[in-house]
Design a protein around this motif. Structure first.
Motif, PDB file in Angstrom:
ATOM      1  N   TRP A  57      -1.575 -46.235 -76.853  1.00 25.39           N
ATOM      2  CA  TRP A  57      -2.927 -46.540 -76.349  1.00 25.39           C
ATOM      3  C   TRP A  57      -3.763 -45.271 -76.230  1.00 25.39           C
ATOM      4  O   TRP A  57      -4.937 -45.248 -76.598  1.00 25.39           O
ATOM      5  N   LEU A  58      -3.151 -44.203 -75.730  1.00 27.48           N
ATOM      6  CA  LEU A  58      -3.876 -42.946 -75.561  1.00 27.48           C
ATOM      7  C   LEU A  58      -4.339 -42.402 -76.914  1.00 27.48           C
ATOM      8  O   LEU A  58      -5.494 -41.981 -77.069  1.00 27.48           O
ATOM      9  N   ILE A  59      -3.449 -42.413 -77.904  1.00 22.32           N
ATOM     10  CA  ILE A  59      -3.827 -41.918 -79.228  1.00 22.32           C
ATOM     11  C   ILE A  59      -4.927 -42.790 -79.820  1.00 22.32           C
ATOM     12  O   ILE A  59      -5.884 -42.287 -80.425  1.00 22.32           O
TER      13      ILE A  59
ATOM     14  N   SER B 226       2.859 -40.224 -65.255  1.00 26.35           N
ATOM     15  CA  SER B 226       2.680 -40.262 -63.794  1.00 26.35           C
ATOM     16  C   SER B 226       1.303 -39.779 -63.364  1.00 26.35           C
ATOM     17  O   SER B 226       0.611 -40.444 -62.580  1.00 26.35           O
ATOM     18  N   ALA B 227       0.873 -38.610 -63.853  1.00 25.20           N
ATOM     19  CA  ALA B 227      -0.425 -38.072 -63.438  1.00 25.20           C
ATOM     20  C   ALA B 227      -1.591 -38.941 -63.897  1.00 25.20           C
ATOM     21  O   ALA B 227      -2.506 -39.215 -63.103  1.00 25.20           O
ATOM     22  N   PRO B 228      -1.632 -39.418 -65.169  1.00 22.15           N
ATOM     23  CA  PRO B 228      -2.738 -40.299 -65.565  1.00 22.15           C
ATOM     24  C   PRO B 228      -2.818 -41.583 -64.743  1.00 22.15           C
ATOM     25  O   PRO B 228      -3.907 -42.032 -64.389  1.00 22.15           O
ATOM     26  N   ILE B 229      -1.655 -42.181 -64.437  1.00 26.65           N
ATOM     27  CA  ILE B 229      -1.665 -43.388 -63.608  1.00 26.65           C
ATOM     28  C   ILE B 229      -2.201 -43.056 -62.219  1.00 26.65           C
ATOM     29  O   ILE B 229      -3.021 -43.800 -61.655  1.00 26.65           O
ATOM     30  N   ALA B 230      -1.774 -41.929 -61.656  1.00 27.24           N
ATOM     31  CA  ALA B 230      -2.245 -41.536 -60.325  1.00 27.24           C
ATOM     32  C   ALA B 230      -3.760 -41.332 -60.318  1.00 27.24           C
ATOM     33  O   ALA B 230      -4.452 -41.777 -59.391  1.00 27.24           O
ATOM     34  N   ARG B 231      -4.288 -40.679 -61.345  1.00 24.40           N
ATOM     35  CA  ARG B 231      -5.738 -40.441 -61.393  1.00 24.40           C
ATOM     36  C   ARG B 231      -6.522 -41.734 -61.556  1.00 24.40           C
ATOM     37  O   ARG B 231      -7.609 -41.891 -61.002  1.00 24.40           O
ATOM     38  N   ARG B 232      -5.974 -42.666 -62.324  1.00 24.28           N
ATOM     39  CA  ARG B 232      -6.652 -43.951 -62.472  1.00 24.28           C
ATOM     40  C   ARG B 232      -6.637 -44.734 -61.165  1.00 24.28           C
ATOM     41  O   ARG B 232      -7.608 -45.413 -60.831  1.00 24.28           O
TER      42      ARG B 232
ATOM     43  N   THR C 116      -7.261 -44.646 -78.216  1.00 19.46           N
ATOM     44  CA  THR C 116      -8.553 -44.417 -77.566  1.00 19.46           C
ATOM     45  C   THR C 116      -9.109 -43.047 -77.897  1.00 19.46           C
ATOM     46  O   THR C 116     -10.319 -42.872 -78.041  1.00 19.46           O
ATOM     47  N   THR C 117      -8.224 -42.046 -78.033  1.00 19.40           N
ATOM     48  CA  THR C 117      -8.683 -40.709 -78.401  1.00 19.40           C
ATOM     49  C   THR C 117      -9.302 -40.724 -79.798  1.00 19.40           C
ATOM     50  O   THR C 117     -10.340 -40.110 -80.048  1.00 19.40           O
ATOM     51  N   ASN C 118      -8.697 -41.462 -80.730  1.00 17.25           N
ATOM     52  CA  ASN C 118      -9.247 -41.561 -82.068  1.00 17.25           C
ATOM     53  C   ASN C 118     -10.619 -42.219 -82.058  1.00 17.25           C
ATOM     54  O   ASN C 118     -11.542 -41.792 -82.747  1.00 17.25           O
ATOM     55  N   ARG C 119     -10.777 -43.291 -81.252  1.00 13.33           N
ATOM     56  CA  ARG C 119     -12.067 -43.969 -81.185  1.00 13.33           C
ATOM     57  C   ARG C 119     -13.126 -43.046 -80.604  1.00 13.33           C
ATOM     58  O   ARG C 119     -14.274 -42.989 -81.077  1.00 13.33           O
ATOM     59  N   GLU C 120     -12.756 -42.298 -79.541  1.00 16.34           N
ATOM     60  CA  GLU C 120     -13.707 -41.358 -78.947  1.00 16.34           C
ATOM     61  C   GLU C 120     -14.097 -40.267 -79.933  1.00 16.34           C
ATOM     62  O   GLU C 120     -15.243 -39.834 -79.990  1.00 16.34           O
ATOM     63  N   GLY C 121     -13.118 -39.812 -80.731  1.00 11.16           N
ATOM     64  CA  GLY C 121     -13.401 -38.774 -81.718  1.00 11.16           C
ATOM     65  C   GLY C 121     -14.386 -39.271 -82.759  1.00 11.16           C
ATOM     66  O   GLY C 121     -15.313 -38.571 -83.172  1.00 11.16           O
ATOM     67  N   ARG C 122     -14.218 -40.519 -83.237  1.00 15.38           N
ATOM     68  CA  ARG C 122     -15.145 -41.065 -84.227  1.00 15.38           C
ATOM     69  C   ARG C 122     -16.511 -41.238 -83.632  1.00 15.38           C
ATOM     70  O   ARG C 122     -17.532 -41.007 -84.279  1.00 15.38           O
ATOM     71  N   ALA C 123     -16.544 -41.669 -82.349  1.00 20.50           N
ATOM     72  CA  ALA C 123     -17.843 -41.890 -81.710  1.00 20.50           C
ATOM     73  C   ALA C 123     -18.607 -40.608 -81.540  1.00 20.50           C
ATOM     74  O   ALA C 123     -19.829 -40.563 -81.641  1.00 20.50           O
ATOM     75  N   SER C 124     -17.896 -39.524 -81.249  1.00 20.88           N
ATOM     76  CA  SER C 124     -18.588 -38.256 -81.036  1.00 20.88           C
ATOM     77  C   SER C 124     -19.015 -37.626 -82.354  1.00 20.88           C
ATOM     78  O   SER C 124     -19.855 -36.757 -82.365  1.00 20.88           O
TER      79      SER C 124
END
Length: 353
Positions: free
Chosen positions: A341-343, A282-288, A345-353
């Motif tokens: 999806w969240l896991i 609910s909160a992530p959808i609201a923020r988006r 994208t988090t993995n991709r961001e972790g590799r990028a950083s």
């Protein structure tokens, strides 16, 4: 030290400006849109069924008119279910928003970190082992959620509470809870196991005016606490050092927020079961929707209402195959892909950083 004072002053100026400014136009539009959608879903849910009411008949019945059969269908069968869906959705949505904002982690939702699982274990245990029914099962679920939450808090404490440690310990306890529930169901009677299924996924089939009174009174106490603590939560999001510099008692405020968030999800779970992923998404959808950060407490609650009403309508009318599908199965169908999806994208961001 001078840098800290400078950051504190700038934060204070931002908070002062925010308190003087009205809601941004986009936020206001989003809130109005969600309210309209929620009201429309509520009316459709009350009107549609084996006996469908037209909109004029529905409105006449809601305002004291209508035939006796219409009044029975609306006030005895359908309206309690819709109102319970709305109230528990508010509790789940706010609880998820509080946990995720407080721990600054998108996975920090009560259904992911084991708090809802603790409620389910206690309910299934009382049902299958001790033969409890009715309010005793609900009270057991409430106590189970509270015990698990404070167990996670104590285990994650190391000269202060670490958000990541809290989440990891909670995920481990969530897996343990699922294992315990599975064991209890395999050992129980088939008929009792079917009843226990509700406490694994959640459902609104047993809605009553008594349940509505319980959740309404609970929210009347907890909602003012949420919005009183919201200012402290905003400060905590700036970091513990800066929050302390602004005069916030960090650990005391964090504990108070956890107590309120746990109480919200515990009471809702005690009445309808865990309703998988409602608090999580609910909160992530609201923020988006708002295209920004912030607490988004009101939009999160409204998104949760729309999600639960929509899922319950689908469960009642679109997925029915002789027996009614629990609402939590539908919310799980929505939430599980989001978690993957969240896991990812988090993995991709972790590799990028």
């Amino acid at each position: 030290m001078s840098a800290l004072r400078g950051r504190t002053a700038r934060a204070g100026e931002r908070d002062g400006r925010a308190s003087r400014n009205p809601l941004p136009a986009r936020t206001l539009r989003i809130i109005i849109g969600l309210v309209v959608l929620a009201v429309a879903l509520a009316l459709v849910s009350i009107a549609v069924g084996a006996y469908t009411l037209t909109l004029p008949d529905l409105l006449a019945t809601l305002f004291g008119g209508g035939t006796s059969s219409d009044q029975f269908i609306v006030f005895k069968l359908r309206l309690p279910r819709v109102l319970l869906a709305v109230l528990v959705a508010v509790a789940f949505g706010l609880s998820g928003a509080l946990f995720q904002s407080l721990l600054r982690n998108a996975l920090a939702s009560p259904d992911i970190i084991g708090i809802s699982g603790g409620a389910s274990v206690a309910a299934v245990l009382s049902l299958l082992v001790f033969g409890a029914t009715g309010v005793i099962v609900s009270l057991s679920a409430l106590m189970g959620a509270l015990v698990v939450a404070f167990t996670i808090y104590l285990l994650s404490w190391r000269s202060g509470m670490n958000g990541m440690r809290f989440v990891l310990i909670g995920v481990g306890i969530a897996f343990m809870a699922q294992s315990v529930i599975g064991y209890l169901i395999t050992r129980g009677d088939v008929r009792d196991a079917q009843q226990a299924l509700v406490w694994m996924v959640g459902g609104l089939g047993g809605a009553s005016w008594g349940d509505i009174l319980i959740i309404a009174v609970s929210l009347a106490v907890l909602l003012p606490a949420v919005f009183l603590l919201a200012s402290k939560l905003r400060m905590l999001q700036l970091g513990d050092d800066l929050a302390a510099g602004l005069g916030v008692s960090v650990q005391r405020s964090r504990l108070a927020l956890i107590v309120v968030a746990v109480a919200l999800v515990a009471i809702a779970t005690a009445l309808v079961g865990p309703l998988a992923f409602v608090a999580f998404v609910s909160a992530p959808i609201a923020r988006r929707l708002m295209r920004g950060g912030g607490l988004a407490l009101v939009p999160s609650a409204l998104v949760a209402i729309v999600l639960v009403l929509g899922a319950d309508f689908v469960a009642q009318h679109l997925l029915t195959t002789g027996t009614q599908v629990p609402t939590g199965i539908v919310t799980g169908i929505v939430g599980a892909p989001y978690l993957l999806w969240l896991i990812s994208t988090t993995n991709r961001e972790g590799r990028a950083s």
